[in-house]
Design a protein around this motif. Structure first.
Motif, short mmCIF file in Angstrom:
data_model
loop_
_atom_site.label_atom_id
_atom_site.label_comp_id
_atom_site.label_asym_id
_atom_site.label_seq_id
_atom_site.Cartn_x
_atom_site.Cartn_y
_atom_site.Cartn_z
N VAL A 1 26.95 -22.46 -44.41
CA VAL A 1 28.33 -22.11 -45.27
C VAL A 1 28.06 -21.38 -46.68
O VAL A 1 26.72 -21.30 -46.89
CB VAL A 1 29.21 -23.00 -45.43
CG1 VAL A 1 29.60 -23.97 -44.32
CG2 VAL A 1 28.42 -24.16 -46.35
N ARG B 1 39.45 -23.41 -47.63
CA ARG B 1 39.24 -22.26 -47.09
C ARG B 1 37.87 -22.28 -45.96
O ARG B 1 38.30 -21.87 -44.86
CB ARG B 1 38.71 -21.08 -47.98
CG ARG B 1 39.99 -20.67 -48.88
CD ARG B 1 39.46 -19.73 -50.10
NE ARG B 1 38.75 -18.66 -49.76
CZ ARG B 1 39.15 -17.33 -49.59
NH1 ARG B 1 40.38 -17.22 -49.88
NH2 ARG B 1 38.31 -16.62 -49.27
N TRP B 2 36.87 -23.07 -46.31
CA TRP B 2 35.90 -23.18 -45.09
C TRP B 2 36.36 -24.24 -44.25
O TRP B 2 36.20 -24.02 -43.02
CB TRP B 2 34.65 -23.54 -45.96
CG TRP B 2 33.56 -22.81 -46.10
CD1 TRP B 2 33.30 -22.06 -47.21
CD2 TRP B 2 32.89 -21.69 -45.10
NE1 TRP B 2 32.18 -20.97 -47.24
CE2 TRP B 2 31.97 -21.03 -45.76
CE3 TRP B 2 32.99 -21.69 -43.70
CZ2 TRP B 2 31.17 -20.02 -45.06
CZ3 TRP B 2 32.22 -20.93 -43.01
CH2 TRP B 2 31.37 -20.17 -43.74
N GLU C 1 39.46 -24.74 -43.13
CA GLU C 1 40.33 -23.98 -42.16
C GLU C 1 39.79 -22.94 -41.14
O GLU C 1 39.98 -22.92 -39.93
CB GLU C 1 41.41 -23.31 -43.09
CG GLU C 1 42.33 -24.19 -43.80
CD GLU C 1 43.16 -24.68 -42.95
OE1 GLU C 1 43.66 -24.12 -41.80
OE2 GLU C 1 43.67 -25.83 -43.25
N GLN C 2 38.37 -22.58 -41.72
CA GLN C 2 37.83 -21.41 -40.99
C GLN C 2 37.13 -22.33 -39.87
O GLN C 2 37.08 -21.85 -38.76
CB GLN C 2 36.85 -20.70 -42.01
CG GLN C 2 36.01 -19.48 -41.24
CD GLN C 2 35.15 -18.75 -41.93
OE1 GLN C 2 35.60 -18.59 -43.17
NE2 GLN C 2 34.03 -18.12 -41.31
N LEU C 3 36.48 -23.51 -40.17
CA LEU C 3 35.68 -24.36 -39.15
C LEU C 3 36.56 -24.72 -38.22
O LEU C 3 36.27 -25.14 -36.93
CB LEU C 3 35.09 -25.52 -39.71
CG LEU C 3 34.06 -25.15 -40.90
CD1 LEU C 3 33.26 -26.20 -41.77
CD2 LEU C 3 32.77 -24.34 -39.99
N LYS C 4 37.59 -25.05 -38.43
CA LYS C 4 38.81 -25.59 -37.54
C LYS C 4 39.23 -24.62 -36.37
O LYS C 4 39.39 -25.02 -35.30
CB LYS C 4 40.14 -25.75 -38.28
CG LYS C 4 40.29 -27.45 -39.28
CD LYS C 4 41.40 -27.50 -39.92
CE LYS C 4 42.44 -27.46 -39.09
NZ LYS C 4 43.77 -27.74 -39.83
N THR C 5 39.01 -23.36 -36.66
CA THR C 5 39.31 -22.27 -35.79
C THR C 5 38.20 -22.32 -34.44
O THR C 5 38.39 -21.65 -33.37
CB THR C 5 39.48 -21.00 -36.11
OG1 THR C 5 38.30 -20.69 -36.78
CG2 THR C 5 40.69 -20.85 -37.33
N VAL C 6 37.11 -22.88 -34.79
CA VAL C 6 35.87 -22.77 -33.90
C VAL C 6 35.41 -24.04 -33.54
O VAL C 6 34.49 -24.30 -32.69
CB VAL C 6 34.68 -21.76 -34.39
CG1 VAL C 6 35.14 -20.71 -34.78
CG2 VAL C 6 34.25 -22.59 -35.86
N GLN D 1 37.72 -31.04 -35.04
CA GLN D 1 38.78 -30.77 -35.40
C GLN D 1 39.56 -31.94 -35.91
O GLN D 1 40.20 -32.03 -37.26
CB GLN D 1 39.77 -30.24 -34.42
CG GLN D 1 39.54 -28.76 -34.17
CD GLN D 1 40.43 -28.03 -33.29
OE1 GLN D 1 41.55 -28.67 -32.68
NE2 GLN D 1 40.61 -26.66 -33.19
N ASN E 1 40.56 -32.13 -44.65
CA ASN E 1 41.64 -31.42 -45.06
C ASN E 1 42.71 -31.80 -45.53
O ASN E 1 43.57 -31.48 -46.71
CB ASN E 1 41.96 -30.49 -44.02
CG ASN E 1 42.54 -29.22 -44.30
OD1 ASN E 1 42.47 -28.48 -45.40
ND2 ASN E 1 43.59 -28.59 -43.60
#
Length: 230
Positions: A59, A82-83, A85-90, A96, A103
């Motif tokens: 990161v 912000r990180w 939220e980005q990690l949750k998408t993958v 999650q 989060n």
């Protein structure tokens, strides 16, 4: 069929104007906490995610945030969010859930209307464990005061960078300025004092040479008394 238009009174116009001017509807930039949004067990959720994640997951973190009281902690959490939220998408379903737990602890930063990030921010790559450790540290920093002694963070809405030391010169003291001045040329009186011994020496040498020449001429003329040495 006749459709009757609703009656429009001055009171209705005034009510609509008040609603439009309401800070909540206008979305006025604000960052205010009337109570502490940080739970008492936030470190537990962060530790659970740290144990599950790969420690070397890359990161980026900002390394030149301005060291502004309480603002720096809020800015760090904003960037960490912000990180997350980005990690949750993958992430998979298990991760999650753990990410959402963390989060939940830092989601309060979204209540603040931050301005776009400045171009002066410098990011370096690190691993996810360092990011989560820093997140835990910043929550510990804010928890004693947020919603209590410190409630209004509106001055923190603009993320600020530390000045670049390579472009800023340190202030110079008057002593340093005097030390860097060019030496003034010596005065005329000082030059005369320095040259006086040399002038006297030259005069004495010239007088001695003149006396020797006069003595030699007298020696060549018999009967003429020799000049006495002064």
């Amino acid at each position: 069929m006749t459709v009757l238009a609703p009656a429009w009174s001055p009171n209705s116009s005034l009510l609509l104007l008040l609603l439009l001017l309401s800070p909540c509807l206008r979305g006025t930039p604000d960052c205010y906490f009337s109570h502490s949004p940080i739970s008492s067990n936030f470190h537990t959720r962060i530790n659970e995610l740290t144990d599950y994640l790969l420690k070397d997951y890359p990161v980026t973190v900002a390394v030149n945030l301005q060291d502004e009281k309480h603002c720096k902690a809020l800015w760090s959490l904003f960037l960490a969010h912000r990180w997350i939220e980005q990690l949750k998408t993958v992430a998979g379903s298990k991760m999650q859930k753990l990410l959402e737990g963390v989060n939940t602890e830092i989601h309060f930063v979204t209540w603040c209307t931050f301005q776009p990030l400045p171009e002066c921010l410098r990011f370096v790559q690190t691993n996810i464990s360092h990011l989560l450790q820093d997140t835990c540290t910043q929550l510990f920093t804010l928890k004693p005061c947020i919603g209590k002694a410190c409630q209004n963070f509106s001055r923190c809405l603009e993320v600020q960078c530390q000045p670049d030391s390579s472009t800023l010169l340190p202030p110079r003291s008057p002593v340093a300025l005097e030390a860097t001045k060019l030496p003034e040329p010596p005065s005329r009186q000082l030059l005369l004092l320095l040259l006086l011994p040399l002038i006297l020496l030259l005069l004495a040498a010239a007088w001695g040479l003149r006396w020797q020449r006069a003595r030699r001429r007298v020696e060549l003329r018999p009967g003429v008394p020799l000049p006495s040495h002064p």
